[in-house]
Design a protein around this motif. Structure first.
Motif, PDB file in Angstrom:
ATOM      1  N   TRP A   1     -42.678 -23.388  -8.906  1.00 44.04           N
ATOM      2  CA  TRP A   1     -43.507 -22.144  -8.968  1.00 44.04           C
ATOM      3  C   TRP A   1     -44.727 -22.686 -10.085  1.00 44.04           C
ATOM      4  CZ3 TRP A   1     -42.455 -17.610  -6.781  1.00 44.04           C
ATOM      5  CH2 TRP A   1     -41.036 -17.731  -5.932  1.00 44.04           C
TER       6      TRP A   1
ATOM      7  N   LEU B   1     -54.620 -12.239 -11.347  1.00 43.89           N
ATOM      8  CA  LEU B   1     -54.115 -13.536 -11.079  1.00 43.89           C
ATOM      9  C   LEU B   1     -54.426 -14.696 -12.145  1.00 43.89           C
ATOM     10  CD1 LEU B   1     -55.216 -13.866  -7.285  1.00 43.89           C
ATOM     11  CD2 LEU B   1     -52.912 -13.309  -8.226  1.00 43.89           C
TER      12      LEU B   1
ATOM     13  N   VAL C   1     -52.111 -13.780 -16.706  1.00 40.43           N
ATOM     14  CA  VAL C   1     -51.097 -14.830 -16.681  1.00 40.43           C
ATOM     15  C   VAL C   1     -51.299 -15.731 -17.916  1.00 40.43           C
ATOM     16  CG1 VAL C   1     -50.594 -16.755 -15.341  1.00 40.43           C
ATOM     17  CG2 VAL C   1     -51.337 -14.853 -13.891  1.00 40.43           C
TER      18      VAL C   1
ATOM     19  N   TYR D   1     -46.523  -8.972  -9.489  1.00 37.49           N
ATOM     20  CA  TYR D   1     -46.651 -10.423  -9.776  1.00 37.49           C
ATOM     21  C   TYR D   1     -46.025 -10.839 -11.147  1.00 37.49           C
ATOM     22  CZ  TYR D   1     -49.507 -14.585  -9.719  1.00 37.49           C
ATOM     23  OH  TYR D   1     -49.647 -15.880  -9.882  1.00 37.49           O
TER      24      TYR D   1
ATOM     25  N   ILE E   1     -48.215 -20.907  -9.742  1.00 37.13           N
ATOM     26  CA  ILE E   1     -48.915 -19.786 -10.463  1.00 37.13           C
ATOM     27  C   ILE E   1     -49.562 -20.130 -11.626  1.00 37.13           C
ATOM     28  CG2 ILE E   1     -47.862 -18.121 -12.129  1.00 37.13           C
ATOM     29  CD1 ILE E   1     -45.369 -17.934 -10.529  1.00 37.13           C
TER      30      ILE E   1
ATOM     31  N   ILE F   1     -43.491 -13.912 -12.092  1.00 31.49           N
ATOM     32  CA  ILE F   1     -43.801 -14.980 -13.046  1.00 31.49           C
ATOM     33  C   ILE F   1     -42.500 -14.897 -14.273  1.00 31.49           C
ATOM     34  CG2 ILE F   1     -45.234 -15.553 -14.983  1.00 31.49           C
ATOM     35  CD1 ILE F   1     -47.484 -14.376 -13.494  1.00 31.49           C
TER      36      ILE F   1
END
Lengths: 771, 63
Positions: free
Chosen positions: A625, A174, A178, A100, A628, A104
Motif C-alpha cells: 500500500w 489524493l 492524505v 479512500y 498511497i 488508508i
C-alpha cells in the motif's frame, strides 16, 4: 515546535513499567470497565453491510457529484452557477472521505482503539488532554486554515476556473488530506513528536538536518509573503490601516482583561473583542472620511512594511498572554464565523460565474497575475487548500496530544483538510464572481496597469479577453462602492477576494450600501489571520533557531535567556523583513514574482513530510500500500522540482530568475536607463538584486528538498529489502476509555457508548498514573 | 422555539470548548481523578500558568 516538556522523562519511567506488547493489549484490559474499542469483527461487519438505504444514499451522492462535474467541466454555456462548485466539491469530498480515507485507515495505518493515545497515557491536564472529537476537529481546522486558501485560488483564477477547481478538489482527496492524516497519525503514535524530530529519527543526521534547515527557510519565506499580502491590501488604504491597526489595542485590552480582570472567561472576552472589531471597521469608514484621518492613515507600502517588521519583532518578544493569545481567540472566532457565513451566502445567493473554464492565459506562460505555464505553476500557486506542507507542522505536535482515540485521526486529520479545501473553493467562487476586467485591473502589477482607471481600462481591453470590455467608470465606481480611493493593481489576492465577498454578501445582507463594510470586513479578517500566522511563525522559527544554535552554544537552548531569545527573534524578523521589503519595492510587482516562491516553498515542505511518511510506512512493512504515499509524493516532487528548475534555468526572463537577472544586468552594462517595467537605473539595480536573491533561494530550497527526498527513498528501499525496519513508536499502552471515531456514532459505537454511560462516573474517567 | 434556544446554547458551548474556555474544568477533572498531592491551582493561577507555558512552547498557526 515539539519541545519536550520536562514531564516527559518522568512519564517515560511510568511507561516503561506499563509497557506491553501490542498482542498483550487485549489481556491488559481493565475488567472493571467496558471495552475501549468496538470489536473488530463487529465493526467490519457494520462497515461491509450495505443496506438499500445506504446504497441509495451513495448512488445519490455520486450522481449529484457527477452532474456537478459535468456542469463545470463539459457544459460550455455563457455562465455557470456557483452552486455546482459546491456540489462538485462536497460530493467528491464525501466519496473521498468514505472510501479512500477508509482504505488508508484499513490497510496502511491500521489504528487500534485498544491502544491509549498520548492524551490518555501522558495525560497532564494541560498539554495532553483528551478532547472531544468534534471540538478537536474545529480546533485543528482553526489551526491549519488561514489566509492561504483564501489567496492562492484567487491568484490562480487567471487561468480560468476549471484548472484550479480540479486541483483543489482532486488534490486534497489524493494528496493534501492524505499528508495531514498520515503525519497526524504517526506523530500521535510517537507521543506528539514534531515533523523535524520524526525526520531525524527516520532519515538519520543528514536527512534530518536538511529537513530542519529547509523547514526554517521555508517558514521565513512563507511569513514574508503572507506579510506582503497584508501590506498590499493596506497600502494607500486609510480605512484598512485604521481598522487593522485597531486590532492591536483591542487585543492588548483583551489580554489584560483575561489576565487581571476575568481570568478564563474566554468566550466573554472574545465576544467583547468581536464587538470592538466591528466598531473598528465601522469607525474606520468614518475616520477615513475625515480630512485628517485620510491624511494620517494614508500610508505607502514601504512605511507599512517597516511598521509590520517593527511590530513583528515586538509582538514576538512580548509575553503570549498580552498580544498573541487574545488575538488568536479573535482570529479563531472570526474564522469559524466567516466560513459559516460565506458558505451560507454562496448557497443562498448562488452567483452566476462568467469566467471561462480555461482562460486565454491557460495555454501561455506570460500571464500578468503570475507568470509560468499551467504545469507546474498552477499547482504551486494553489498550495493551501489542495496540499500544504505547512500543515505537517501543525498536524505533528499540537493536535496529536489532544486526540482521544486512534480512529479519530481519520475524521480530524483527513476530514479537517477537506474542510480547508472547501474554504479554498469558496474563495475561488467569490473571486470569480466579479467581472474579469476588474479582476485583471486589480491583480496585474502597477507597471502594466499604469495606476489610473483610464490606463488600467485601456490595458485590460488591449488584452483581447473574450467578453471583457471595461470602462474607467466601472473601475472608479467599484473603488467607490468598497470605500477605497483606487482598486487598480491591488495585487496579492486579498483585495480581490474582499471585492468578490462584498459583492456576494451585500446580496445576502445589507444591499449595495453595505459593500464598503463587507470589503473592509474581509480585509480585516484576512489581516487578522495573517498577523496571527506571522506572530506564531516568528516565534516557532525563533525556537527552532535557538534549538539549532543550542547544539553548539548550549546557553541558547534556555528559552528564558533573554539575550538569546531577542537575538534569535531579531534574526528571524530580519530575514523575513528583508524578503518583505524586497517584495514591496520590487519594480516587477513583488507578489507576482514572489508568490510562486511561496507555493514552491510550501509544496517542498509537503514533499519532505510525505517523504518522511513514506519511510515510516516502509519500515512498518506495508509495501503493498506504499503507493498511497508514493503517488502524492511523486506528483509534488515533480511539480516543485520542475517549477524550481523553471525558476532557475528558464531562458524566458518572465519565468526564470537568473534569465531576468542577466537581461537586466546586460541592460545596465549597455548603459540603458530604463528596461522593461523598470523605469530608472535604481529600479533596474533593484531587479538585478532581487532576482539574484530569489534565484539563490530557489536553488537552496530545491537542493535541500532533494537531499531529504533521496534520504527518505534510501530509507524506504533499505526497509523494503529488509522486510521492514525499526519503528520509533512509543510503547503500546492499553486504553481505558472509549469514544466514537467519526462525527456520527455507528450503531455498534452507540451500543458500547451506552455501556460506558451506564458506568458510575467515578469509574468512567480513567485513573491517571500517580504523579 | 425551545429547540432553537437549545441549538444556540449547544453552539455556544461548542464554540467555548473550541476556543479552550473549558481548559480549567478539564484540568480540575484530571487533577481530581489522579490522587495528586497538594491543592489544585486556582483558576487565576491555572490561566497564568497556561499562558506562560506558551511563551516557551509556541503553537504554530498555519497560513
Amino acid at each position: 515546535m515539539g519541545r519536550a516538556p520536562d514531564q516527559e522523562e518522568l512519564d517515560q519511567q511510568e511507561l516503561d513499567q506499563q509497557e506491553l506488547d501490542l498482542s498483550d493489549l487485549e489481556e491488559g484490559l481493565d475488567p472493571t470497565v467496558p471495552a475501549p474499542a468496538v470489536d473488530d469483527s463487529v465493526r467490519e461487519a457494520g462497515e461491509r453491510r450495505w443496506t438499500p438505504a445506504k446504497i441509495g444514499l451513495w448512488v445519490g451522492i455520486s450522481l449529484l457529484g457527477a452532474v456537478a462535474w459535468f456542469m463545470l467541466a463539459l457544459v460550455r454555456g455563457e455562465t455557470v452557477n456557483a452552486i455546482w462548485f459546491v456540489f462538485a466539491a462536497v460530493c467528491t469530498y464525501l466519496i473521498g472521505y468514505r472510501f479512500y480515507s477508509k482504505v488508508i485507515e484499513r490497510y496502511l495505518l491500521k489504528p487500534d482503539d485498544h491502544r491509549a493515545t498520548p492524551a490518555e497515557y501522558k495525560a497532564d491536564g494541560k498539554d495532553y488532554v483528551r478532547t472531544d472529537r468534534n471540538v478537536l476537529f474545529g480546533h485543528h481546522f482553526a489551526a491549519i486554515a488561514g489566509a492561504g486558501p483564501l489567496v492562492g485560488p484567487v491568484i490562480a483564477a487567471q487561468m480560468g476556473y476549471l484548472p484550479g477547481t480540479i486541483w483543489i478538489i482532486i488534490g486534497v482527496v489524493l494528496a493534501g488530506a492524505v499528508q495531514d492524516y498520515l503525519v497526524m497519525f504517526f506523530s500521535m503514535r510517537r507521543g506528539g513528536r514534531s515533523l523535524g524530530q520524526m525526520a531525524r529519527e527516520e532519515l538519520g543526521v543528514i536527512g534530518g538536518t536538511a529537513a530542519l534547515v529547509a523547514t526554517l527557510l521555508i517558514m521565513i519565506i512563507i511569513v514574508a509573503i503572507l506579510a506582503l499580502v497584508v501590506v498590499n491590501a493596506l497600502g494607500e488604504s486609510p480605512w484598512g490601516v485604521f481598522s487593522v491597526g485597531m486590532t492591536i489595542p483591542i487585543a492588548l485590552f483583551m489580554g489584560v482583561y483575561l489576565r487581571f480582570i476575568r481570568p478564563g472567561k474566554v468566550m466573554e472576552v472574545s465576544i467583547i473583542g468581536f464587538v470592538l472589531l466591528m466598531a473598528a471597521i465601522i469607525g474606520g469608514g468614518a475616520v477615513a472620511g475625515t480630512e485628517w484621518g485620510a491624511a494620517f492613515f494614508h500610508l505607502d507600502k514601504v512605511t507599512i512594511a517597516w511598521g509590520l517588521i517593527v511590530y513583528g519583532f515586538i509582538a514576538a518578544i512580548l509575553p503570549v498572554w498580552l498580544l498573541l493569545a487574545p488575538r488568536d481567540y479573535l482570529s479563531t472566532f472570526m474564522k469559524i464565523g466567516v466560513i459559516v457565513m460565506l458558505a451560507l451566502a454562496i448557497i443562498v445567493v448562488r452567483p452566476e460565474i462568467t469566467v471561462p473554464a480555461f482562460s486565454e492565459f491557460a495555454g501561455r506562460e506570460n500571464g500578468p497575475v503570475f507568470s509560468g505555464a499551467l504545469f507546474p505553476f498552477l499547482f504551486v500557486t494553489i498550495a493551501c487548500g489542495a496540499l500544504s506542507g505547512f500543515h505537517a507542522l501543525i498536524s505533528s505536535g499540537t493536535t496529536p496530544k489532544l486526540i482521544e482515540k486512534e480512529r479519530q485521526t481519520r475524521f480530524i486529520g483527513y476530514g479537517g483538510m477537506l474542510m480547508e479545501s472547501f474554504v479554498a473553493i469558496m474563495a475561488l467562487v467569490a473571486a470569480i464572481s466579479i467581472d474579469r476586467g476588474i479582476y485583471f485591473a486589480m491583480n496585474a502589477p502597477l507597471a502594466l496597469t499604469g495606476g489610473t482607471v483610464e490606463s488600467a481600462a485601456q490595458w485590460v481591453n488591449s488584452l483581447g479577453l473574450a467578453n471583457v470590455n471595461i470602462t474607467p467608470d466601472v473601475l472608479a465606481q467599484t473603488a467607490k462602492d468598497v470605500g477605497e480611493e483606487s482598486i487598480i493593481s491591488r495585487s496579492g489576492g486579498a483585495p480581490t477576494l474582499a471585492v468578490g465577498l462584498a459583492h456576494i454578501m451585500q446580496q445576502f445582507v445589507g444591499g449595495p450600501g453595505m459593500m464598503a463594510f463587507w470589503y473592509h470586513f474581509a480585509i480585516m479578517f484576512e489581516a487578522l489571520f495573517i498577523l496571527t500566522a506571522v506572530d506564531a511563525g516568528t516565534r516557532v522559527a525563533r525556537f527552532m533557531l535557538q534549538d539549532s544554535i543550542g547544539n553548539f552554544v548550549p546557553k541558547f537552548k534556555e528559552a528564558s535567556w533573554r539575550p538569546g531569545a531577542w537575538l534569535c527573534t531579531a534574526i528571524m524578523v530580519g530575514a523575513w523583513g528583508a524578503v518583505l521589503l524586497m517584495g514591496v519595492t520590487d519594480p516587477l510587482g513583488g507578489i507576482n514574482t514572489l508568490f510562486p516562491l511561496f507555493g514552491i516553498a510550501n509544496q517542498l515542505l509537503a514533499a519532505i513530510a510525505l517523504a518522511v511518511c513514506l519511510a515510516i510506512c516502509a519500515k512498518r512493512g506495508v509495501f503493498k500500500w506504499l503507493w498511497i504515499v508514493a503517488i502524492p509524493l511523486a506528483f509534488v516532487a515533480v511539480v516543485t522540482i520542475t517549477a524550481s528548475f523553471h525558476k532557475i534555468f528558464s531562458p524566458v526572463p518572465a519565468v526564470g530568475y537568473f534569465a531576468n537577472n542577466q537581461a537586466f544586468s546586460k541592460a545596465l552594462a549597455d548603459g540603458k536607463t530604463e528596461f522593461g517595467t523598470a523605469k530608472t537605473v535604481a529600479a533596474m539595480e533593484a531587479v538585478v538584486r532581487n532576482t539574484a536573491i530569489q534565484g539563490v533561494l530557489s536553488v537552496i530550497f530545491v537542493t535541500l528538498s532533494i537531499i531529504v527526498i533521496v534520504a527518505a527513498l534510501l530509507a524506504t528501499i533499505k526497509a523494503i529489502r529488509a522486510g521492514g525496519g525499526q519503528d520509533h513508536e512509543d510503547p503500546a499502552v492499553p486504553s481505558k476509555v472509549f469514544a466514537p471515531a467519526g462525527l456520527i456514532p455507528t450503531t455498534a459505537e452507540k451500543v458500547l457508548l451506552a455501556e460506558w454511560d451506564a458506568l458510575p462516573a467515578e469509574n468512567r474517567t480513567q485513573k491517571a498514573a500517580h504523579h | 422555539m425551545n429547540a432553537v434556544a437549545k441549538g444556540l446554547r449547544g453552539f455556544a458551548t461548542y464554540m467555548g470548548s473550541l476556543m479552550g474556555a473549558d481548559a480549567y474544568s478539564k484540568y480540575l477533572e484530571h487533577f481530581n481523578a489522579g490522587g495528586h498531592a497538594g491543592p489544585a491551582m486556582t483558576e487565576r493561577e491555572f490561566w497564568r500558568d497556561r499562558m506562560d507555558r506558551q511563551d516557551s512552547n509556541p503553537q504554530g498557526r498555519c497560513c
